[in-house]
Structures are given as structure tokens and as C-alpha cells.
Design an enzyme around this catalytic site. Sequence first.
Site, PDB file in Angstrom:
ATOM      1  N   TRP A 358       0.837  -1.211   0.000  1.00  0.00           N
ATOM      2  CA  TRP A 358       0.000   0.000   0.000  1.00  0.00           C
ATOM      3  C   TRP A 358       0.865   1.252   0.000  1.00  0.00           C
ATOM      4  CZ3 TRP A 358      -1.552   3.350   4.441  1.00  0.00           C
ATOM      5  CH2 TRP A 358      -0.772   3.143   5.580  1.00  0.00           C
ATOM      6  N   ASP A 359       2.143   1.081   0.277  1.00  0.00           N
ATOM      7  CA  ASP A 359       3.099   2.195   0.193  1.00  0.00           C
ATOM      8  C   ASP A 359       2.931   2.975  -1.103  1.00  0.00           C
ATOM      9  OD1 ASP A 359       3.981   0.277   2.042  1.00  0.00           O
ATOM     10  OD2 ASP A 359       6.094   0.742   1.715  1.00  0.00           O
ATOM     11  N   GLU A 489       1.183  -1.152  13.142  1.00  0.00           N
ATOM     12  CA  GLU A 489       1.295  -2.614  13.247  1.00  0.00           C
ATOM     13  C   GLU A 489       1.727  -3.067  14.636  1.00  0.00           C
ATOM     14  OE1 GLU A 489       3.872  -3.165   9.877  1.00  0.00           O
ATOM     15  OE2 GLU A 489       2.242  -3.949   8.640  1.00  0.00           O
ATOM     16  N   LYS A 602       3.662   2.397  16.242  1.00  0.00           N
ATOM     17  CA  LYS A 602       4.759   2.223  15.287  1.00  0.00           C
ATOM     18  C   LYS A 602       4.757   3.325  14.233  1.00  0.00           C
ATOM     19  CE  LYS A 602       6.480  -1.176  11.921  1.00  0.00           C
ATOM     20  NZ  LYS A 602       6.049  -2.279  11.052  1.00  0.00           N
ATOM     21  N   GLN A 603       3.590   3.646  13.740  1.00  0.00           N
ATOM     22  CA  GLN A 603       3.518   4.640  12.671  1.00  0.00           C
ATOM     23  C   GLN A 603       2.157   5.295  12.680  1.00  0.00           C
ATOM     24  OE1 GLN A 603       3.407   1.421   9.314  1.00  0.00           O
ATOM     25  NE2 GLN A 603       2.810   3.326   8.349  1.00  0.00           N
TER      26      GLN A 603
END
Lengths: 768, 768
Positions: A358-359, A489, A602-603
Site C-alpha cells: 500500500w506504500d 502494526e 509504530k507509525q
Amino acid sequence: MNKYLKADEWCIVEEGFDPKNHRSSESIFSLGNGRMGQRANFEERYSGATLQGTYIGGVYYTDKTRVGWWKNGYPEYFAKVLNAPYWNGIDVEIDGIQLDLAVCEVSDFVRTLNMREGYLERSFVATLSNGNQVKVCARRFISMADKEVAAIRYAVIPLNFSGEMVFTSYIDGDIKNQDANYDEKFWDVISTDSQKGEAYLQSVTKKTAFQVGVGIKYAVTVDGQAYVTSDDDTIVREKYAGNRVSVYGEQGKEIVFYKYVAVLSSMNHPADKLLDNAKVVVKNAFQKGFAQLFEEHRSEWAKIWEHSDITIEGDVEAQQGIRFNIFQLKQTYTGDDARLNIGPKGFTGEKYGGSTYWDTEAYCVPFYLSTADSAVTRNLLVYRYKQLDRAIENGMKLGFTDGAALYPMVTMNGEECHNEWEITFEEIHRNGAIAYAIYRYVNYTGDEKYIEEHGLEVLTGIARFWAQRATFSGERKKYVILGVTGPNEYENNVNNNWYTNKIAVWCMKYALECMEKVKAANPARFEELIARMKFDCQGEVAHWKDIIANMHFPEEKQLGIFLQQDGYMDKEQILAADLDPAIRPLNQHWSWDRILRSCFIKQADVLQGIYFFEDEFDTECIKRNFDFYESRCVHESSLSPCVHSILAAKIGDMDKAYSLYLRTARLDLDDYNKEAHEGLHITSMAGTWMSIVEGFGGMRVKGGELHFHPAIPESWKAYSFKVMFRGNILNVIVRHGKTVIFNEAGEEVEVTVNGEKRRVAKNSKLEI
Amino acid sequence: MNKYLKADEWCIVEEGFDPKNHRSSESIFSLGNGRMGQRANFEERYSGATLQGTYIGGVYYTDKTRVGWWKNGYPEYFAKVLNAPYWNGIDVEIDGIQLDLAVCEVSDFVRTLNMREGYLERSFVATLSNGNQVKVCARRFISMADKEVAAIRYAVIPLNFSGEMVFTSYIDGDIKNQDANYDEKFWDVISTDSQKGEAYLQSVTKKTAFQVGVGIKYAVTVDGQAYVTSDDDTIVREKYAGNRVSVYGEQGKEIVFYKYVAVLSSMNHPADKLLDNAKVVVKNAFQKGFAQLFEEHRSEWAKIWEHSDITIEGDVEAQQGIRFNIFQLKQTYTGDDARLNIGPKGFTGEKYGGSTYWDTEAYCVPFYLSTADSAVTRNLLVYRYKQLDRAIENGMKLGFTDGAALYPMVTMNGEECHNEWEITFEEIHRNGAIAYAIYRYVNYTGDEKYIEEHGLEVLTGIARFWAQRATFSGERKKYVILGVTGPNEYENNVNNNWYTNKIAVWCMKYALECMEKVKAANPARFEELIARMKFDCQGEVAHWKDIIANMHFPEEKQLGIFLQQDGYMDKEQILAADLDPAIRPLNQHWSWDRILRSCFIKQADVLQGIYFFEDEFDTECIKRNFDFYESRCVHESSLSPCVHSILAAKIGDMDKAYSLYLRTARLDLDDYNKEAHEGLHITSMAGTWMSIVEGFGGMRVKGGELHFHPAIPESWKAYSFKVMFRGNILNVIVRHGKTVIFNEAGEEVEVTVNGEKRRVAKNSKLEI
């Protein structure tokens, strides 16, 4: 962190040879042209630690899945970018001694990646065991002008002796992926051939049956004069073909070995013509010669930079960082082939296998929209369109019906390759990003036709997935989405991830909106699509609307924030700043359960949603959420800081925005996470670009127009970027207290700067 | 389901040979004696589908972990029960033709597992390709009297010809585990030796360095007369040793080949004496001869049955089922060695690797408490006591401190072997079962001394784990336990699993209670333990009490039920009965995410807690929870139906109790889940026993006395069971309307039947 490279505006420079950095440098100095690429392996033999890597876009292998505990629905294989036949090698023997930098004494070593002109150069002096000294200068490039061609100029000067130089130029087909799951080799060599001055090798991948033909041809000059030998120069061994030429080197005189390479694959040529065509391609290259080939290549790079360069004044490291990111992105994907996509490591390493995450949609699309022709981004969209049937099959495998499409987490050909249930089956927000990329493309380009041509089918498949994936909670009297992994994640199998619920609802809304548009604009096409998709204009629409109206979104009302997921506030609320630095990064120090039950992120997750849908929220709301989540985010994904940086700029916190920018811009150059040796973080590089253009520059597209809200980090003097937008090329230069926008190409254009509408005439500038 | 076995009260009987059932039969007809065991592989060579399996308790190999995606904290290896040197083989050649049931014609095939006497017998008539017919009758047993001895009597009668019979008796050391992660072999053969009449092989496991010595010796009779040959009968090949003897067989006359086997391991012998000692053991066995060895073996089984038999009148299949379960349990674990434990598949297959799961404590302990000397259960407890340091290390690996012990999910030597984060790191309720087994043991036996000797250290380590694992939710103002997998493995990484929170609090309470008891009974020992454990009698006690008082227990107040975990009511509430039978079992039809987000329950979870702590709940409460969860439970774990059956009996729903009982009693015999070929469900067999004794018999131990609440399934005439309890042996016989309790051994005893206290005098009976 490992800072061993010299700061330079246009080049990456490594001075002095330290074998422990070599694998990282092999990644960092990688070359590619969108079609193929190669790590910066030495041409001559090297017996030290190296990760040999040669890759061809779209040529993959289906490696049997390796898993500890099988779960229903796991794919049979993981499709991997393939380490392909190695064409880079030129063995050099000097008076019978093999040149090998792991063995001889090395001085005056300089390795340079010239990003402006797109070549890799390396020079050094080697002192061999017998005291003989040679000076070597090797330059190579993979042509941006002819995507099947590479060329090497390998120059040797005997410094303190005269003697025999033997050059062996070869293609090695006996190649292995380091990350093979079962230690198997993925290629069969079909044919090897060596003739005077040239050699050929043809291989086929096991199972996937891609064929690759490589041709090489060489020329030698001695002291500038062409050198021709009448000796037999052919070598053929098992899985290997080459030429070997011996030249007498006189002290102080330069011997240059030119190697011309053609790499062709069955993606673009009939398999039975591969070698014939390779012969033609390599012969043409040979005939043009190194200088002309290089000139053609350089001029392509000049065009690329013309449209995509970002300049930064007053901060050489930042300047180098952003150019490196742009350079590597452009080496990875050029957008002329809708069968290709942007692998997280591009052509720089094996890790992460498959090419498409998906990046691409979430991070890379804005970069390509602004720095390349819109056809490039369109090709990225068409790639997913062509894989829609596979996405529907993937949905069926997981029990979804009636055309519900779940795009894979990782893929090569549209089939899911990933096998970790909490991601493969649950990180379903990826489906939303694919829809969002369509929105972004249409919003940016105004190409509404794309919706009816391809977009609506994809959007409908995705919306159908969400409609089935959401379930009704009798307890809440709301729709819920249970058992997901959000962008963060460091949470698995949670309920009602705010971002996922948000993008799910948005997908259904946008699909409905697009249906209405197509229906109005092209009723015949609409009817055709409805019929093909067996779409129920009553039932499905009503069901989607019901979900849109009644989705549960977790919130913490007292704090005025959206909640990452149900139950997040039950966690111990600790701030990232209060963590002992010795346990960072958490993923290298904590067991997985501890990470999962902690509040650490994480993000970007809620903030990813706020970034996508920022117009729905006022600045205060964004600030509350930013402050809450940024303080809990450990940014252990390369994709994280850019989104936080953009939002920090949005709420006016430029110090934060700048420090977050720095985390992403030189991630690989300074090897923050000690993993550059595995390959580069290609897709996150687009995030760096976004941090500047959308973050500092505050660029948005609204109502078919560009908006800017420029700001500049304290320590910079100025920065500039260019964007291609609907026929215009705008060059935006931001200084402290002053912004200049040049309209370099196209008609007069309306832009909104700091909320004010302004017009910029053709070929003129606007100063603010 | 696959019903091919004949119902019989004491035997398992297979009539007729169908190769497709052979692998299942190899499991079902397995033999073992607690020390070693073997699948029912044919003695003669068999070229059809077979899973050759020979196992020695405690002899394991540390197979390198195989995992798709590594997580911090995963163990380096998975310790596996090892397939050991194969001692069972007797190749038979008849006039030059190999006897092989996959190739010849087979008739009159009968395979019998005689559970009363503990032997396996097989008879058949084979017609070879040349028309020669032989009748074969093979019987073997693994001695319960001498744990290192096995014996085979292999009889052949030529029916329609006379000719040469060649018997090759061998030990094969070239053994492989089918489930090896990387297809490696785990054994090195150290020595092979063959001498007249006997042969020896010594092997060592790679990495773990267990040594095993096997000796075999044979005798032959022809028509009842000893047959001795002067020919050289020795064979030694690589990793193989044996003897080969040729006998002339006359039509109609029986030739019997006796094979005596000694299997010794370095767990019980010095490695350098293994073969010497094996020689002595096999010689002794040879000298005793088959009949005497068998008599000694049979008499041990008679003693076992004397204490553990359950009879059922009026239902031969149920009778056979319960005896099969008891028989296999007793073959797996006899309790004389605290280094051994009860593997989920015992000696019947490779699946599930390691030997010890929470199954032992949660399911097997009650069976061994009632049917064997209390020393047997004590050994199971001591096994965990000895592994306490490893459990503390395991806790440290996951970030716990100060003596917090997390017992592994799967283990051989105390180290965690499992590598699936949602289980390895999160299925922590297992820790509670280990504490609960201590409670059960002490409650049953009255052996309070065990607490101060070993129990308190284990209980403290476990309580410390829970105290650290529970965190305080600022939002709820309650303690919570986040990120767990409960007994119901169809939920992963949930918050506040009711059962886990329940047993966590109970562990802390029980540890505190035991501390008080030890402090009162033996202050010196208490001080010693406190000092050794560095226990903080103020701080830790206060913290535990705070958690005990303030734990969050999810409930659904409207329905009056405990909630399996936070958010369970957000799921779509569908009943198992409404599922399409075509998608059962769910784990073979649904992808993992669908299972996780459904309301369906793999095995008793809330009900497991109600079963453990039933005195805390009134019958109405139990009934509400039972009705809710039983209707959502798909019983896809073999450990599930027994708990539901016991509770069904408790609330008086005998129909349900009986149907649930049936699911467990003949699980392997009728191969409900089509997996008997992989091995038997040994640990769940104890659950079958519990269903009868605790379920139908309603047996409980309260205040040091036995309570009964007998009920009987409609279709049965009567059933009886025996329990050993604190010096008494009680035989309980239940008929419709009448229960008789014999006090077979021990002084007068007080029992409570249906709530009334009664006394049963020595050697007399009580009728109710």
C-alpha cells in the site's frame, strides 16, 4: 546510525575503503532505470562480505511459503523479486594476481554516486601482494535512455611496473536469492554462448517461466588506442559465459576495458527471439560507444531533474538527502510500464520480496503526480485495475462474495503473497489506500474519465468488501469492524480501528459519489458497468448508506481525540519521551506481546486518517490528536515521520515538523536503523518529498486548484520545489518571509497562497 | 468420522485389512509403558502408507525453529519427541518372496488390541504372488513389569506348501522425524554390532546428546521344538544391525520367531555402559522367555485395571471407549519418573512436538489423583517445580522481573518451545492451571507438606507474574489484563479474558493463603523461603491484594453472564446450531480472521473458569452461562466437550451431558476429526474419565471429603468407577435409582451423597 558519507549537494561520496560499510554502500550506491537495477557490487572479484544483487522489474519467482503454523487462507507462495543473472563482473588479473579489494592494500579509494548525471564511479589505488600498484577508475550506468542497456568503463593504470593484464568479462547465471525460503535456486540456464568479443546467456525462472537474455560485448583501449587481439577470447562454463582478454600494460599507461550490456526479458520480447534481439541491442550499444551512450543517459536525467528537483539552501545534508530520495525513486519507477510497481526496496535489495504494498498508493502517488506526467500515476492505478479479478478472488478465498475485492498486502501479479494472519487477513485498511489513490489522481489531474474507464469497478469492489466486512453490533446499535490491524502494526486484531473504520466509510461514500457522476456523465457506460458488476442499485446502495450513517468511531470525548481503537485507553499511558533510550527501537528490545499491549505506536494511524481527511477537522482538533499521538509514536516504520511532519507543519509546529523531516530524509544515508545493508527504504523516500512539498510548502489540491501555505525551517535559507499540475509547471521558492512562484510552463494559473487567491501569468512569477 | 472397528468391551478389533485405515490403526493400536512406546507398525516389511514411530519418554531433539516472520522472544528451537531407533522389524522372506501386506493378497486379517492384558495381536493369511499361502499370527507387548523390555512372538504356518523361511530381525538406526522442520535427521549412530543370535545398536541424538542403546535377541521354534542353526546369522550395515536366520518350513507346521528387545537410554544408564547393560537386560528377557515375560506384564496390567477400570453396562461402545481412554493414558504415563510428562499424543505420533502442555495440569491431574498412588500426581507437580528456574528465565525473556515465572506453553526441559506469538506470549492462562494443579493435589490428598516443600515457590513465581502482567487502567480505575489468548484459541490478543483474569486473581489469593499456612505451620521454613525468594511481605502482598480487590471482570449484566472478553457482545451473535454443517469444522473451512471475529468458541473458556471455581456460582448462574456459551461453542478442541459435559450434568441436563460425553469418549476410535492417523488425543482422554466421574458421578472433594451426586444417562443400565482417596479405595456403582458405594480398602470413610453425609465402613457398602 552510521555516518561515513561525505555531504555534497549532488553526489554521494565515500572516501576511503572500509569493508564493514561495503554492504551498506552496495545499497546506497545502487543504480537503476525503472526497468532494471543493480546493487553497487564491485566489477572485479571481491572475496569480502557482499550482497550481490541484480534485478529486473516484473521478473519474479513464486517461492514456497515458509510458515511455522499454517492458517487457512495462507497463500501457497511468496512472490519474490528475483536476483537475476549477474552481468556486472569484470575479473582483473595483474601479472597473475587477482585484483580483490578484500585482499590487497587499498588507498585513495573514492566511490561517488553522481545523482545529477546518474552514474556510479569508483577510483582507488591497489597495491598487490607482489608490490605492483595499479590505479583503477571504474564508471558505470544503467541507461535511462535505453532501458535494456548498461555500460561500464573500467580503466587501469599500472603505476610502478609493466605487466600482463587479463580482463575477464562475464555473465554469471548461477544466481541465488539470499532470502530463498528453502535455499533453492530459482533459475535454469537455457543457453550460454561466447564468441569473439561477445557472450550471451539465456535463463528461465523455475515455475514462473520468465526468460531473460543477457548479452555482453567489450572493447579495450591502451593509452587511448583501440586494442584488438587475435587470440581466442571465449569462455563458456556451466551457467556462465564470457570473454577473456590479455593486454600488456605499460607503466603509467591507461588500459580501458569497456563492457556493454544488454538485458532483455520475455516481458518485452518473444522468448525465442531473446538472444537474437539481445545481440542487436548490445551491438548498437557497442557501436554508439560509452561516451555517446552516457550522453543520451545524462540528458534523460537532466529532464528528470528539470521536473523533480528540490533545492535547499543553507543545509547541504538536507539537500543531499532529498536529492538522494528523489534519485532513488526515479531509478526505481519511471512509470512507462503499467505492469511494474514500486518495491519497498526497489532494485537495492531482496528484503520484503514482492513488489507492491500500500506504500505505493499511500506514499508514492503524490510524488509521481507532481514530478512526472500524469500518465505515470495513471499506470500505477491501471496496475491495480488489471489485478481487480485477483483481488476479488482473494476476497473469495477469505469468504467474501459478490465481487467484494480485497487487494493483497503484498503482491507481484495480484495474488496475495503475505503469510502472517494479523497482516495478511487483517491489515485491510490497504484496500482503502487503493481507493484513495484514485481520488487523489482524479482530484489532482481532473481526469474524471478515469473513473468511468477503470476507477468505478475498483471502487465498487472495494466498497463491497467494506460493506461485508462491517458487521452490526446488537449491543452498540452501530456498525463495527472487528479484528483488524491498522497502519500501526504494533496493534494486532483490534476492534474498530478508527482509521480503518474511517477509510471504510469514505470508500463507500466515494464509490457512491463516483457512481452518481458516471451515471450523469455517461449513462450508457454506467448501465454497462452496473450490468457487468451485477450491482444492485437499490439494495447495495441502501446497505452502504446505512453503514455510512451508522458506523461506530471510537473517541475519547474528555480529551477530545479520536481513539485508535476500542479499549486503547485501558493501556498504561506512558509517553515515548519517557522511555529509556536503551530499549529503543522497541521492536529490537521488547517481546511482541509487550509491544502489543503497550500504548506505543509504530507509525501514523489516527494521524494517517487526519492527514487523508484533514478538511473534516479544525486545527484545534488536529492539534489535540497530534499532541496525543505524536507523544506516543515511536516512528519505528520508515513511513511514519513524514505524515507527522506534514501535520506538525499544518498546526504550525515547525520545530517538530523539521525534526520529523530529518528522521526520514537521511534514513538510509546515515543508516538510522542499521539496516541499509539490506537495501534502501524506497517507498518512504516519497514521504520525504511530501514532508517538504505538502508539509513545509503546505501544498494541497482543492477544487482543481493548487493551494500553498509555505513555511520554512529556521535553519534553512531557502528551498524550492517544482510541481507539474494540469499543464503548468510551477517552481515554488520559499525564503524566510518571502515566497516566489514561477509559472514555468502553461497558461496563466490560479493558486491560493495562505488562503488568498492569486493568479500567476504564463512565464512570470508571483512574489508574496 | 470413520467407524471400522468392532465394538468389544475389552478389545479393540479390526477385521479385514484395508490399507487406507492402516495409518489410523497404527495410532489406535499403539503400545507403551510410560517409558517408551511404539505405533502399531507391522513387524514385517510394509511398502504401503505407514508412519513408523518409536518413542522413548524424555529423549528429545531441539529442532531449529521454523517461522515465517520472526518475533522478538521466539525460542531458537522446538524440542520434539524423537522418532527413535526402530526395533520392531522382522523381515520375512518365503521361498525368496518378501512378505509385504501391501503386495500380497490378505485374508482373515484380524488386529486386536487386548487392553485388559496389554498386548497387540495380528493374524492373517497371506497369499504370495507364487500362490504360496501362509498363516501369520504376531503378538507383541511392551512390558509394564520391566520398562526397558519388549517382546514379539511372530508365528508363521505354511498352509499349502513347504519351503524356505528367512527371518531378518533388526534394529534400524536410520530414523527420521516426519515433522522435522528442515528435513534433517536427528540421530547419529555410534555403534552397530551383530553376534550370533543377537544384535546391538547405539545412537546419540544430535545437539541434545541423549544416547540410546538397543539390544535384540531371538529364538526360533519349529513345530514347538527349539531350532538352532550353525550358520552365520549376523548382519551389520550402516546404521543397522540384525540377525538373519533361514528355516525350512513344512506345510502345516508352525514356525515361531521370538524377538526380545531391550531399549535403554542415557537418562537411566551411564552412556558408556549402555550396551553392556542392554546385553544384560535382553539376556534376562531371553532367558525368562515370552510366556513368563508376558505373565509379568499381564499381572501389572491387572493391578492397573484393579484401580482404574470404569464399567458401563448396556452400552458396549461406551464401555470400549472409556477403557480405551484409560488404557492409552496408562500406557503414556505411569508416574514413576518426575522427569517425564504426558505428551498430547503420547507415544502414538509426532504431532505437537514437545511433551508438556497445560493439558497435564488442567485435564490429566484428576485422573491420576483418583486412579493411582498420590506419588504419581506429585511427580507431575515436581516436574514443574524442577522447571521453576526456567519459567523465571522465560519470564525474564519477555521482560518480567523479580522472580516472576511464566511456564512455557510447550516444553520438554522447561524452556519454551512454541513459536506463535498469540499463543507463546499470550496464552498465559496456562500459568494458572499449574497453580490450580497444586491446589487440586493438596485438596485431594491432604498433603499440605507439599506446599512448604515445593508448592509455595511455584505459586509465588506464578503470582508475581500475574501481579506484573496486570496493569491499571486509568480509564476504568480497575486492573486489566490486556493482550491475551484465553483457552478459546479462536480469539487472539483480546483484553480481559474473563477466565484469565479469574485465574490470575485466584492464583494471587491462593499464593497468599498458602503463605499464611506455611508461616503458621512452619515459621522457620517460611522465613527460609521468603529470604530465598527475596519476597517483600509488605509491598508485594499489598500489591497483590490491591489487584485481587480491583480486578476488572467483564460481564453482560442484562443476560446475567460473564463475558468471555471485552467487546465480545460486539460480535454477530449466531448459534453454532445455525451454522451450515458443510462449513464444520470451522477451522477447516474459514480463514483465520473470520474465525477470530466470529462469536464461535473453540473450547470451554468462561465455562472452564466456572468448572474450576464452581462453588462461587449458584446453579442458575451456571445455567445461564452454560446455555449462552454451549450454544456458541463448536468444540473444535478435543479438550472441550468434557468440561461442558460435567457442567451439563451439574445443572441436571443429562441429555446434553451424555451427548457431549460421546463426543470425547470415542474421538479417536471413530476418528471424528479425521486425524487419528497422526496419533491419538491422549491428554483429552483424561477428560472422558472426568466426564463420567465428575460429571455423571458428580464427584467433588470438599473439606477433605468425597462428595457424589450420581446421575446416569438414560441409555445405560449401570456404570461403576473406582477412586483411590486418602487410603481408601471406593467403588461407586450407579444404576437408575440406586447408587452403591463399596469401601474396598481403608478405614471407615465419610462421604456426602446428594448433599447428605454418610459413612461407609471398612469392606462394606452403602446403598442409596
